[in-house]
Design a protein around this motif. Structure first.
Motif, short mmCIF file in Angstrom:
data_model
loop_
_atom_site.label_atom_id
_atom_site.label_comp_id
_atom_site.label_asym_id
_atom_site.label_seq_id
_atom_site.Cartn_x
_atom_site.Cartn_y
_atom_site.Cartn_z
N LYS A 123 23.16 27.67 -4.90
CA LYS A 123 23.99 27.03 -5.91
C LYS A 123 23.72 27.58 -7.30
N SER A 124 22.42 27.68 -7.64
CA SER A 124 22.14 28.12 -9.00
C SER A 124 22.49 29.59 -9.15
N LEU A 125 22.34 30.33 -8.06
CA LEU A 125 22.71 31.74 -8.08
C LEU A 125 24.21 31.88 -8.36
N LEU A 126 24.98 31.05 -7.68
CA LEU A 126 26.43 31.16 -7.80
C LEU A 126 26.93 30.67 -9.16
N ARG A 127 26.22 29.69 -9.72
CA ARG A 127 26.67 29.15 -10.99
C ARG A 127 26.69 30.24 -12.06
N ASP A 128 25.72 31.17 -11.96
CA ASP A 128 25.63 32.20 -12.99
C ASP A 128 26.31 33.50 -12.58
N ALA A 129 27.09 33.46 -11.52
CA ALA A 129 27.57 34.74 -10.98
C ALA A 129 29.01 35.05 -11.36
N ASN A 130 29.64 34.23 -12.16
CA ASN A 130 31.04 34.45 -12.53
C ASN A 130 31.95 34.50 -11.29
N VAL A 131 31.86 33.47 -10.49
CA VAL A 131 32.72 33.37 -9.30
C VAL A 131 34.14 33.05 -9.76
N SER A 132 35.12 33.81 -9.26
CA SER A 132 36.49 33.56 -9.70
C SER A 132 37.32 32.86 -8.62
N LEU A 133 36.84 32.92 -7.38
CA LEU A 133 37.64 32.36 -6.29
C LEU A 133 36.73 32.09 -5.09
N ILE A 134 37.02 31.00 -4.38
CA ILE A 134 36.36 30.79 -3.09
C ILE A 134 37.41 31.02 -2.01
N ALA A 135 37.12 31.92 -1.09
CA ALA A 135 38.03 32.13 0.04
C ALA A 135 37.35 31.60 1.29
N VAL A 136 38.04 30.77 2.04
CA VAL A 136 37.46 30.18 3.23
C VAL A 136 38.19 30.70 4.46
N ASP A 137 37.48 31.46 5.27
CA ASP A 137 38.06 32.00 6.49
C ASP A 137 37.88 30.96 7.60
N VAL A 165 36.46 26.38 -9.46
CA VAL A 165 37.31 27.57 -9.32
C VAL A 165 38.36 27.29 -8.25
N PRO A 166 39.44 28.08 -8.23
CA PRO A 166 40.45 27.88 -7.17
C PRO A 166 39.91 28.24 -5.80
N LEU A 167 40.54 27.70 -4.78
CA LEU A 167 40.09 27.94 -3.42
C LEU A 167 41.28 28.37 -2.57
N ALA A 168 41.06 29.37 -1.74
CA ALA A 168 42.11 29.80 -0.81
C ALA A 168 41.57 29.65 0.60
N ALA A 169 42.28 28.87 1.43
CA ALA A 169 41.81 28.61 2.79
C ALA A 169 42.74 29.30 3.78
N PHE A 170 42.15 29.89 4.83
CA PHE A 170 42.93 30.61 5.82
C PHE A 170 42.59 30.13 7.22
N THR A 171 43.60 30.02 8.05
CA THR A 171 43.35 29.65 9.44
C THR A 171 44.52 30.07 10.30
N ALA A 172 44.26 30.17 11.61
CA ALA A 172 45.35 30.48 12.53
C ALA A 172 45.76 29.22 13.29
#
Ligand code: ADP
Ligand code: ZN
Length: 679
Positions: A123-137, A165-172
């Protein structure tokens, strides 16, 4: 989207988007919350990989399968993209390197195993990592009622809030219930922009066959497709072992796979399947989730799957690269019996059992179909379609006959024998065969005894199987599978409804669907040579073959036979990095020797500046000693020419700025003329 199109070609080597991809990429790149439901092989990875390159910062990808992550990361790195994964399968040093790249903000994509989400460090790693999007496969893994539930997925919603941040979820998996759960858990109940992409997989040929020496049916199917990678699904573990051996005995590269094997043994099969391009895996459905190989050319079912959803998911593993693939499914009476029994003897509540019977019915309907199978299959998923032309029934429309009379004879024989017997005995009664059993029960005295002499006993068995397929007859688990008449059969018995049956299945053939080669006879030797080159390159780099180039790309190469790197760059799947890395190797397979080319020039091939570069070079050669051939030799360095070819300056001033006054005096006019001509 211009930038997106350019990256699509340069990085991924694709000429265009597939249906639906473009809108999804656009929405994701715009920072919307997105839920995209696309069939397996629809190309969902691109829908987050491309936006990741378009946006600043790093895209966090959450995926349930380590093997799958590893492959995607390898694929991206091959394409020149900074990507990494943090998983438990990495060594400490590997993870450290990824963390460093993340800290230095070099990464464009970070793949993360779901179990890492709970760690504070992450979590702390990600907070400082400039994450722009979460993609969930495989977003359906948040569904507690699904088969693939992953408790760690429940933490994703929290992470989204934390990172904001925005999230994009993908599934079949498309069903309403699962969709609702995804929205609830990942998007806090707020409806994201949703895309539901078509379920058709037009490149997969569909075929079914009634069982008739099933082992031989499978071995001859495989023999006709030697050297192609395939999966055979079986209903039991024992059968996977037997069939794999039978295939090996016939010289195939085949292995079995099931849930009772050692984990290490299973991993070995998975690994080999992934890297070898001709392995056949004979498996139970335990072999599935982790299979993400795009060049599986066929999936065969040695036994009927358990539902139409299962069927769709299993055949969907074939042909993800978009090249031609095949699904071949065997079914018989005993399959119907087995599947019905599994449902009835399961522990599910009654309404669930009824739903499972309905899913099985849908599949049996597909097996006994009278018209286009794809139309029927898509209809089941709520889509309308035309006859596809790519299934066994479109190719050979079955002969049908009015089976009402036969059906009524069979059903009444079942009734008269008090619904206590299986198909074999019923067939004996109908054909008037005086067996011990017939005599013992006095069935020779029944009015139905011998009323069906126009068909043989095996033909009656096949009629009965079709009646089971139509759900007029069901094996009764509480009576050792004796056939019982369903409510659905009542109108038929009363003569109120007709039934059409298939004639062809009365005379089964064992040949299986005819083979259609991936390339023409003429191109076949070249295709093999390209595959051999691919295998060599993949082995040397310890990569799966398809990461070098997938089948579809090799097929196109074999057909179009590019003779230069420029032409090579036009092949689908050949992006800038791969062209640089492998272009020459494959070109040499096609044309023997490769032309010597300056590396700077070679790189221009993908950017469509190659031709202009050649023009400029010619012009410069002509003017090397001035227009009258008496001056001091002068030329531009290759990189300078490449820059001109790429930037296409439109005035003498602009040219001068790029190449300096002296060179502009000598070459300016000639260059400008060529640039203006280049359209
Ligand atoms: P899935 O939707 O199952 O995750 P993938 O993202 O792995 O599918 O894509 C399946 C295959 O399709 C891959 O081999 C990929 O390279 C290929 N592919 C994806 N998009 C395109 C495209 N626009 N043009 C050509 N091939 C594509
Ligand atoms: Zn069809």
């Amino acid at each position: 989207m211009q930038q997106a199109n350019k990256l699509l070609k340069d990085v991924f080597g694709f000429d265009g988007f597939r249906m639906g991809q473009e809108e999804i990429v656009q929405s994701v790149a715009n920072g919307e919350n997105v839920l995209a439901i696309m069939p397996t092989g629809g190309g969902k990875s691109l829908c987050f990989q491309l936006p990741a390159l378009l946006n600043d910062g790093v895209t966090l990808v959450i995926s349930p399968l380590i093997a799958l992550m590893r492959d995607q990361v390898a694929g991206l790195q091959q394409a020149g993209v900074e990507a990494g994964a943090i998983t438990s399968a990495n060594s400490e040093a590997e993870n450290d390197a990824v963390v460093l790249a993340l800290r230095e903000r070099r990464l464009k994509l970070l793949y993360l195993a779901p179990e890492r989400l709970s760690s504070f460090v992450t979590k702390s790693l990600l907070r400082d990592a400039n994450v722009s999007l979460i993609a969930v496969d495989e977003a359906h893994c948040v569904s507690q009622w699904g088969h693939d539930f992953r408790p760690d997925y429940l933490r994703i919603g929290e992470l989204r809030q934390f990172l904001n941040v925005p999230l994009a979820a993908f599934t079949a998996t498309a069903d309403e219930e699962t969709r609702g759960e995804i929205v609830e858990r990942l998007f806090d109940g707020r409806q994201p922009t949703t895309f539901l992409k078509g379920f058709d997989r037009p490149n997969i040929h569909l075929a079914f066959a009634a069982k008739n020496k099933p082992r031989q049916q499978i071995t001859s199917f495989a023999a006709a497709r030697r050297g192609q990678c395939g999966i055979v699904y079986c209903a039991t573990r024992a059968k996977t072992e037997g069939l794999a051996k039978a295939l090996r005995d016939e010289g195939h590269n085949a292995r079995h796979y099931h849930g009772a094997m050692d984990p290490s043994e299973r991993r070995d099969v998975e690994r080999r399947f992934n890297v070898e391009d001709d392995l056949i895996v004979v498996a139970t459905i335990a072999f599935g989730m982790g299979v993400d190989k795009p060049d599986i050319r066929w999936v065969a079912h040695a036994d009927l799957p358990k539902s139409v959803e299962g069927y769709y998911q299993e055949i969907g593993r074939a042909g993800r690269d978009g090249a031609r693939a095949e699904a071949y499914t065997l079914y018989g009476q005993e399959d119907i019996r087995l599947r019905r029994a599994q449902i009835d003897e399961g522990l599910a509540p009654a309404d669930r059992q009824e739903a499972d019977h309905a899913r099985l019915n849908a599949l049996l309907g597909l097996a006994e179909a009278l018209g286009c199978r794809r139309k029927l299959l898509l209809g089941y998923f709520g889509e309308t379609a035309e006859d596809c032309g790519n299934c066994d029934l479109c190719e050979n429309p079955p002969e049908t006959f009015d089976g009402t009379q036969d059906a009524r004879k069979a059903l009444s024989a079942v009734l008269r024998t008090e619904e206590r017997f299986g198909a074999g005995h019923i067939a004996d009664v109908l054909t008037g065969k005086l067996t011990d059993k017939v005599a013992q029960f006095g069935h020779d005295a029944l009015p139905t005894f011998g009323v069906g002499r126009e068909h043989t006993a095996p033909q009656w068995q096949m009629i009965i199987r079709q009646l089971m397929g139509h759900d007029f007859l069901r094996p009764d688990p509480s009576r050792h599978g004796a056939l019982r008449i369903t409510l659905k059969a009542h109108p038929l018995l009363k003569g109120e409804a007709p039934v059409m049956l298939r004639k062809d299945v009365l005379k089964p053939t064992s040949s299986g669907p005819k083979v259609r080669a991936l390339v023409s006879d003429e191109d076949a030797p070249l295709f093999s040579a390209l595959k051999a080159k691919r295998r060599y390159l993949a082995d040397t780099a310890s990569l799966p073959a398809y990461i070098v180039f997938n089948d579809k790309t090799l097929i196109e190469m074999a057909k179009r036979k590019p003779t230069s790197l420029d032409e090579m760059a036009m092949i689908g799947g050949v992006g800038a990095k791969k062209l640089e890395k492998y272009g020459r190797e494959f070109l040499s397979v096609i044309i023997g020797d490769t032309p010597k080319q300056h590396p700077t020039r070679a790189k221009l091939a993908v950017s469509d500046a190659g031709a202009l570069f050649d023009q400029l070079q010619d012009a410069q050669t002509d003017l090397n000693r001035g227009s009258d051939g008496t001056e001091k030799p002068l030329s531009c360095p290759t990189t300078m020419l490449a820059k001109l070819a790429k930037m296409k300056p439109q005035s003498l001033n602009d040219i001068e700025r790029l190449i300096g006054t002296k060179r502009a005096e000598r070459f300016g006019d000639a260059f400008l003329e060529r640039i203006k001509q280049d359209r």
